[in-house]
Design an enzyme around this catalytic site. Structure first.
Site, PDB file in Angstrom:
ATOM      1  N   CYS A  51      38.024  -8.896  26.167  1.00  0.00           N
ATOM      2  CA  CYS A  51      37.307  -7.741  25.636  1.00  0.00           C
ATOM      3  C   CYS A  51      38.340  -6.823  24.976  1.00  0.00           C
ATOM      4  CB  CYS A  51      36.583  -7.005  26.751  1.00  0.00           C
ATOM      5  SG  CYS A  51      35.834  -5.446  26.195  1.00  0.00           S
ATOM      6  N   ASP A  58      36.436 -12.756  28.909  1.00  0.00           N
ATOM      7  CA  ASP A  58      35.081 -13.187  28.605  1.00  0.00           C
ATOM      8  C   ASP A  58      35.091 -14.706  28.561  1.00  0.00           C
ATOM      9  OD1 ASP A  58      33.772 -10.643  28.253  1.00  0.00           O
ATOM     10  OD2 ASP A  58      34.883 -10.434  26.377  1.00  0.00           O
ATOM     11  N   VAL A  73      37.857 -31.684  11.020  1.00  0.00           N
ATOM     12  CA  VAL A  73      38.830 -31.064  11.918  1.00  0.00           C
ATOM     13  C   VAL A  73      39.267 -32.074  12.974  1.00  0.00           C
ATOM     14  CG1 VAL A  73      37.106 -30.057  13.500  1.00  0.00           C
ATOM     15  CG2 VAL A  73      39.380 -29.032  13.312  1.00  0.00           C
ATOM     16  N   GLU A  74      40.556 -32.097  13.266  1.00  0.00           N
ATOM     17  CA  GLU A  74      41.099 -32.957  14.305  1.00  0.00           C
ATOM     18  C   GLU A  74      40.868 -32.265  15.648  1.00  0.00           C
ATOM     19  OE1 GLU A  74      43.229 -34.472  17.237  1.00  0.00           O
ATOM     20  OE2 GLU A  74      44.196 -32.708  16.364  1.00  0.00           O
ATOM     21  N   SER A  75      40.332 -32.979  16.630  1.00  0.00           N
ATOM     22  CA  SER A  75      39.836 -32.352  17.864  1.00  0.00           C
ATOM     23  C   SER A  75      40.925 -31.739  18.746  1.00  0.00           C
ATOM     24  CB  SER A  75      38.995 -33.342  18.672  1.00  0.00           C
ATOM     25  OG  SER A  75      39.763 -34.459  19.034  1.00  0.00           O
ATOM     26  N   HIS A  92      32.508 -10.624  21.123  1.00  0.00           N
ATOM     27  CA  HIS A  92      31.932 -11.982  21.059  1.00  0.00           C
ATOM     28  C   HIS A  92      31.536 -12.353  19.632  1.00  0.00           C
ATOM     29  CE1 HIS A  92      31.998 -11.415  25.286  1.00  0.00           C
ATOM     30  NE2 HIS A  92      30.719 -11.152  25.502  1.00  0.00           N
ATOM     31  N   GLU A  93      30.850 -11.440  18.973  1.00  0.00           N
ATOM     32  CA  GLU A  93      30.367 -11.701  17.619  1.00  0.00           C
ATOM     33  C   GLU A  93      31.528 -11.968  16.663  1.00  0.00           C
ATOM     34  OE1 GLU A  93      27.600  -8.843  19.767  1.00  0.00           O
ATOM     35  OE2 GLU A  93      29.757  -9.006  19.493  1.00  0.00           O
TER      36      GLU A  93
END
Length: 160
Positions: A51, A58, A73-75, A92-93
């Protein structure tokens, strides 16, 4: 056979976890199925960030779904990238939109959506959702439709 020699993290035995937000850790490779439209989905149940006001952690499950264009994307790099949020302070947003924009910059996908399902703090959970469809393609309209109809039938929330 494809050349994946540019992937520096995959197969690396010593994992170095980033201590700060690090979009440059993301790596991509070529999509071998350019003539197919298909979804790739990642479920990341151990996402953490901080936060920006209280510094408290969070926790979330992050869902990333995309329709690849030329790059994917490579994992392992994605895992380390998401880990880089551990000490990063953002709402969060913001986290969800940052993740989406970084993946767009990396891959230029046809379509992408990122959904964060954060565990409650203070008696409330926040579940931001962001998506994008490549401008000038059918995916732009699909993105609007999915956003407009997103979560019309929310799940029963008893798993947090």
């Amino acid at each position: 056979m494809s050349d994946h020699s540019h992937l520096t993290l995959l197969g690396e035995q010593t994992v170095r976890y980033p201590q700060t937000y690090c979009p440059t850790i993301l790596e991509s490779f070529n999509n071998k199925h350019l003539n197919n439209d298909y979804f790739v989905k990642f479920n990341c149940p151990e996402f953490t960030s901080l936060c920006p006001i209280t510094g408290q952690p969070d926790f979330a499950t992050i869902y990333i779904s995309y329709v690849p264009n030329i790059k994917m994307v490579e994992s392992k790099s994605l895992k380390l990238y998401l880990f880089s949020f551990r000490n990063h302070g953002d709402f969060h947003e913001d986290c969800i939109n940052i993740i989406m924009k970084d993946l767009i910059a990396l891959m230029d996908p046809k379509y992408i959506e990122v959904w964060g399902k954060f565990t409650p703090r203070g008696g409330i959970s926040i579940d931001p959702y962001a998506n994008y469809g490549k401008a000038g393609t059918k995916w732009q309209e699909i993105a609007f439709t999915r956003l407009a109809n997103h979560d019309c039938y929310p799940e029963k929330v008893d798993n947090r």
